[in-house]
Design a protein around this motif. Structure first.
Motif, short mmCIF file in Angstrom:
data_model
loop_
_atom_site.label_atom_id
_atom_site.label_comp_id
_atom_site.label_asym_id
_atom_site.label_seq_id
_atom_site.Cartn_x
_atom_site.Cartn_y
_atom_site.Cartn_z
N LYS A 113 36.18 36.43 47.57
CA LYS A 113 37.22 35.39 47.51
C LYS A 113 37.94 35.26 48.84
O LYS A 113 38.47 34.20 49.17
N ARG A 114 37.97 36.33 49.61
CA ARG A 114 38.67 36.30 50.89
C ARG A 114 37.87 35.61 52.00
O ARG A 114 38.39 35.29 53.05
N TYR A 136 34.63 29.36 53.28
CA TYR A 136 33.43 28.67 52.81
C TYR A 136 32.26 28.88 53.77
O TYR A 136 31.15 29.23 53.36
N ASP A 171 34.50 41.87 47.64
CA ASP A 171 35.47 40.79 47.42
C ASP A 171 35.12 39.60 48.30
O ASP A 171 35.39 39.60 49.51
N GLY A 225 29.07 39.52 44.85
CA GLY A 225 30.52 39.61 44.70
C GLY A 225 30.98 40.59 43.65
O GLY A 225 32.18 40.91 43.57
N HIS A 239 34.90 23.53 45.67
CA HIS A 239 36.32 23.52 45.97
C HIS A 239 37.04 22.54 45.06
O HIS A 239 36.61 21.41 44.86
N LYS A 282 30.65 32.27 53.71
CA LYS A 282 29.78 32.47 52.54
C LYS A 282 28.39 31.88 52.81
O LYS A 282 27.38 32.43 52.36
N THR A 315 41.05 26.48 43.78
CA THR A 315 40.36 27.40 44.69
C THR A 315 41.38 28.18 45.51
O THR A 315 42.25 27.58 46.16
N PRO A 316 41.31 29.51 45.50
CA PRO A 316 42.29 30.30 46.28
C PRO A 316 42.03 30.13 47.77
O PRO A 316 40.89 29.94 48.21
N PRO A 353 41.27 31.27 51.31
CA PRO A 353 40.65 32.47 51.88
C PRO A 353 41.43 32.96 53.10
O PRO A 353 42.42 32.34 53.51
N GLY A 393 30.11 29.89 44.06
CA GLY A 393 31.50 29.99 44.52
C GLY A 393 31.74 29.16 45.76
O GLY A 393 32.66 29.43 46.55
#
Length: 892
Positions: free
Chosen positions: A33-34, A37, A31, A27, A348, A40, A352-353, A355, A345
């Motif tokens: 963060k987009r 779960y 990016d 990361g 949750h 990832k 948590t932003p 996605p 990452g």
């Protein structure tokens, strides 16, 4: 392992150091963060398995740069950490592995090359039937009968447990595979030694049952696959898949008073079916998560096959950690799960932003209302107040051809006389992994039973009642709260620990009830807390089947009919002569919460899973052979399959298909329940006649599921469902077809063998959603053994399409807007399938020639979706591919 992106790192937890593929390091350049779960998890899997051949930097970058809105078109290789089997699908897996050992020796290899490389765990949960009920002795008697019926199968599995490395068996009378997985087998974070290092990575799983997705509730990515895919994973073969779209499902609010997790999952199922999520991941998020217990999440994950998704996953958060602790997991493992999730990452919380998602749905939990689903599909949700109308809408078509005088029957049973009618509930079953994993609905059923018993109510005498708990833990908390005795007072006794009614193991109805149904030609009903209610699944004499929460199962057993509005009509008359309404006996949310708080402890899980692979004296007394190669006997349960007969190291040709005939022309929503042999075996069926010829008494037929290890039985039961309709025949139900040259109507198996003797290849033509339902490999295996070369459908369910490819049957899809009806196909044509180009073509031409010589030509999509699938198909199937790879390695 290659490490193009320099992501190897180490993590220390409680004094132990673990190597891992760090998403945080990756990361730093991309990016993440987009990414959802689940995406990832896929990314970590690729980073850890990068080898420059099966996994390259190209695939890794494709996931890193995932376009949420794009149609899936990039293939990746996914390798699960472990494989989960149940006995119906697991026995043929072990049979195939045993057959592969024989075959690899013939090809010059070594038998011990065939061994699970990924850990494989099999839970025997599909074999118990409800032969005895409404008695405290029911559970033990049903288990005794189970062992008597399945002695040969269990002996074979005990051989497999000794013969194969990395393979464990959870014996009978333990629980349902998915609940055992949730309560004990799942690691959430896996560890393994590799190249002298201890690695940590996400627990991911392939299961040979479509409801493997229940484990998604605790943050484990996994889904159901066919037995052939599972075998390939066990043998170290990655599964080819397209990078999926991910649908975000935002939950807000909390459930209202009187609403259950079952009501929620039926609502979610209806919403997602309407959206269309076949082949997609679904990921749940939002502020509503904090109001959903882990068991509620597992209930929603469990029914991913019903809403059509590959998975329905929740992230790892504090609730997941709380559940791991409650279910008796080791504290060191719990610490690793939390530390790993946070380092990667994958953790949750409220910060948590959100996605990116391919599309998003939203549901306020407060809007969910009490519901059932039926009478034949899990997505057909009906509000509780609308069930009576749903029954009336359904019963008309079911009784349209009934002769005069039908519609009711006078029955006397155990000294009681009563009238059976259309809509009478003859089966009420608390069963299946969907709900028996959930203490809120199970204890809710017990509390409702307690209040009903206090008012003098009991199940109606025509209702076959049962409880099939998902694990022994359920019995412990039922007994601790005293609610098991209350359930018994109203007629609900534990009948066994397994899937029972939900998979068709409902057992025989009492003779008096069966006679009454036949006498009145009745459309009777079942109410069950399961996840499947397809036609012909629950019981052959029951035409309407409704899914409901466990408390509502008890309520309908008390009422005895669907022709009632439980929100307004009395459910019965109390011992005081006064009417009793559902609202009088329905437990409050607070009552349920208080009961749960005092009922469940980690010690219950620790005790029941301490020796989970050991089994009881009945299991350990079963004799089984020794040795690396299985000594095949003349058994109607276990047989060496013909898939590898005559196989050589030479690759076959993928030829165009000429002069084929249509074995079956089917409409929409033909499920694997319609295709695959399931349920009871009729003595006048091809399979029944075969067993009788082998000296098997009809009382010892057992079920198709129990005989999945014998291809001679299973091929005879393929397409033999009592409710399937072949459109080549005018409204005829059951597994029949037209043998075109002779014009004779006959059983599909008999016609297939006649075509085979004539040297005629076969095709199947169908409508939308072909192959939905359980991940039954026999739906593909039986299709192959009948001589079917290709299936042409409007659309396919994901697992079944993959299974067809894995068995060397070609899936073809009509062009958008076209189908058999629009093209005027009757099934009586001769079929040519041209332009396959050795399996490389993405389109093929179909020419259908009628008896008068006229031709209809149309294009179809060739549904070999990845290069790996095309390679499997050229080998004749995935197992042949693996065998040649292993034998070639030995020869080299």
């Amino acid at each position: 392992m290659k490490d193009t992106f320099n992501v190897r790192d180490s993590l220390e937890v409680n004094g132990r150091r673990y190597a891992y593929a760090s998403l945080a390091k990756f990361g730093e350049r991309f990016d993440l963060k987009r990414l959802p779960y689940s995406m990832k998890i896929l990314l970590e899997n690729l980073l850890r398995h990068e080898d420059g051949v099966n996994v390259t930097d190209k695939e890794i970058l494709a996931v890193a740069h995932w376009d949420a809105k794009a149609e899936p078109d990039t293939e990746i290789a996914f390798m699960p950490a472990r494989v989960l089997l149940q006995d119906f699908t697991g026995v043929p897996c072990v049979v195939d592995l045993a057959a592969m050992r024989d075959a690899v020796v013939k090809l010059g290899g070594d038998a011990t090359q065939i061994n699970p490389l990924a850990p494989a765990e099999l839970v025997i949960d599909h074999s118990v039937q409800v032969d005895t009920y409404d008695s405290p002795a029911a559970v033990d008697r049903n288990v005794e009968i189970e062992f008597e019926r399945n002695h040969q199968r269990y002996s074979f599995l005990r051989w497999g447990q000794k013969a194969f490395n990395n393979f464990k068996v959870v014996p009978p009378r333990t629980g349902i595979v998915h609940q055992v997985n949730l309560e004990h087998l799942a690691r959430v974070v896996f560890t393994a030694e590799k190249d002298g290092q201890l690695w940590a990575y996400p627990d991911t799983v392939f299961g040979t049952d479509s409801h493997t997705t229940m484990i998604n509730g605790v943050g484990v990515l996994g889904w159901g696959v066919g037995g052939i895919e599972a075998e390939a994973a066990m043998l170290g073969q990655a599964s080819s898949m397209l990078i999926p779209q991910v649908v975000g499902f935002r939950l807000t609010g909390k459930l209202s008073e009187g609403v259950t997790a079952t009501d929620l999952v039926l609502t979610v199922t209806q919403m997602l079916r309407k959206l269309g999520v076949v082949g997609k991941f679904v990921e749940f998020f939002g502020p509503g998560l904090k109001h959903l217990a882990l068991a509620d999440r597992a209930t929603i994950g469990n029914m991913a096959p019903e809403y059509g998704a590959t998975c329905g996953i929740f992230p790892v958060d504090q609730e997941a950690i709380n559940y791991l602790r409650l279910s008796g997991r080791d504290e060191a493992q719990i610490a690793l799960v939390e530390a790993y999730a946070k380092a990667q990452g994958l953790w949750h919380d409220e910060n948590t932003p959100q996605p990116e998602f391919s599309t998003t749905l939203e549901l306020d939990l407060a809007d969910v209302r009490p519901s059932l689903a039926g009478p034949k599909r899990p997505q057909d949700r009906v509000l509780l107040e609308g069930v009576a109308q749903s029954f009336h809408d359904a019963v008309g078509p079911l009784t349209a051809n009934r002769k005069a005088g039908g519609g009711s029957a006078q029955v006397t049973k155990d000294g009681q006389s009563f009238t059976l009618k259309d809509g009478s509930v003859v089966i009420a079953a608390i069963t299946s992994c969907t709900n028996t994993s959930n203490p809120a609905v199970m204890l809710g059923a017990g509390l409702l039973a307690k209040k009903a018993a206090a008012k003098g109510l009991r199940a109606k005498p025509w209702v076959k009642t049962s409880i099939g708990p998902g694990s022994l833990v359920v019995t412990d908390y039922f007994e601790k709260t005293g609610l098991l005795k209350e359930l018994e007072k109203v007629g609900f006794y534990i009948v066994g620990y397994g899937c029972t009614t939900c998979i068709g193991n409902s057992g025989p109805l009492p003779a008096e009830i069966s006679q009454g149904i036949a006498q009145g030609d009745l459309a009777v009903a079942s109410v069950l807390s399961g996840n499947r209610n397809f036609e012909g699944r629950v019981h052959p004499e029951v035409k309407m089947n409704y899914l409901a929460s466990p408390p509502l199962v008890v309520a309908y057993a008390l009422a005895g009919t669907l022709d009632i509005d439980l929100t307004r009509d009395p459910i019965g008359t109390g011992s005081d002569g006064q009417p009793v309404y559902l609202k009088d006996i329905w437990p409050t949310n607070q009552e349920i919460s208080d009961t749960i708080a005092g009922a469940i402890s980690p010690a219950m899980f620790t005790k029941n899973y301490a020796d989970v692979f050991k089994g009881d004296s009945r299991w350990n007394q079963i004799a089984s052979p020794d040795g690396a190669l299985y000594q095949w006997e003349d058994s109607t349960y276990i047989k060496n399959p013909p898939y590898f007969d005559g196989m050589t190291m030479e690759l076959g040709q993928v030829d165009d298909i000429h002069g084929a005939r249509v074995l079956g022309l089917f409409g929409d929503s033909i499920t694997t329940d319609h295709i695959s042999p399931a349920g009871s075996i009729k003595k006048d069926s091809p399979a029944g006649r075969y067993l009788i010829s082998k000296g098997v008494d009809p009382k010892d037929f057992n079920s198709y599921g129990s005989r999945r290890g014998n291809d001679d039985v299973m091929v005879r039961g393929t397409f033999a469902n009592i409710r399937i309709k072949n459109l080549m025949l005018n409204g005829v139900e059951g597994g029949y077809t037209l043998h075109v040259p002779s014009g004779e109507q006959m059983a599909i198996y008999d016609a297939a063998m006649k075509y085979k003797a004539e040297g005629t290849p076969l095709v199947v033509i169908a409508g939308k959603e072909y192959g939905t339902g359980s991940s039954r490999d026999w739906a593909a295996k039986g299709t192959l053994l009948l001589g079917v070369k290709a299936v042409i459908a409007e659309s396919f369910e994901r697992i079944h399409r993959s299974n067809l490819v894995g068995m060397g049957v070609l899936p073809l899809q009509f062009k958008h807007g076209e189908n058999a009806q629009s093209l005027g196909l009757t099934g009586k044509e001769s079929i040519e399938i041209l332009g396959l180009q050795g399996g490389e073509s993405k389109e093929a031409r179909v020419i259908a020639t009628t008896a008068d010589g006229s031709k209809k030509e149309f294009a179809v999509h060739v549904m070999l979706l990845t290069p790996k699938e095309r390679e499997f198909f050229r080998h004749g199937g995935i197992l042949q591919y693996v065998l040649r790879q292993l034998a070639g390695r030995k020869a080299a």
